[in-house]
Design a protein around this motif. Structure first.
Motif: not given
Length: 150
Positions: A47, A50-51, A54, A58-59, A61-64, A136, A143
């Motif tokens: 993650a 990629e970005q 952060i 935020e991290l 949320n991206r990784l759950y 996906h 979601q």
């Protein structure tokens, strides 16, 4: 498959996803050992590659992942010299995660891991893409259902 029994363990989508996820994570272990990363640290690094720069939330949320799981993981990555954690000057409540030079350089060593895993699975690139697309789609549906409930 015994479709007549709706409560049979092997008929459960959740169990198939769970058991498959556990087994794939096991396959990653020897590949990640060379990088000095656990699977959860690896996905955090993915993650960040990629970005970069952060916030912890935020991290998460991206990784759950919740902060109770993420904070010790980030402390270990920081101790290994791969990331830094600093308070956001714009918002003191937020902590920013940023790759170090060593953390950025580790990306080069990790480039072969997806292909190595695919070889272990004996999957074709097309099969991998089809599975990824299905996952996906499933996640999007989950979601969408959750946002409707909110």
């Amino acid at each position: 498959m015994d479709s007549a029994n709706p409560l049979k363990l092997n008929n459960q989508i959740c169990f198939s996803l769970y058991s498959c996820s556990r087994e794939i994570t096991k396959l990653y272990r020897p590949l990640l050992q060379n990088l000095g990363l656990t699977y959860t640290q690896y996905i955090a690094m993915l993650a960040l590659w990629e970005q970069d720069k952060i916030t912890v939330s935020e991290l998460g949320n991206r990784l759950y992942l919740d902060s109770g799981t993420l904070t010790p993981l980030l402390k270990k990555l920081e101790a290994a010299g791969l990331v830094t954690r600093t308070r956001d000057k714009k918002d003191e409540r937020s902590v920013l995660i940023e790759l170090t030079g060593q953390g950025s350089a580790l990306r080069e060593q990790a480039l072969g891991i997806p292909e190595q895993l695919a070889c272990q699975l004996g999957a074709t690139p097309q099969e991998g893409m089809e599975l990824l697309k299905l996952m996906h789609t499933l996640m999007d549906r989950i979601q969408a259902g959750q946002s409707e409930e909110a």
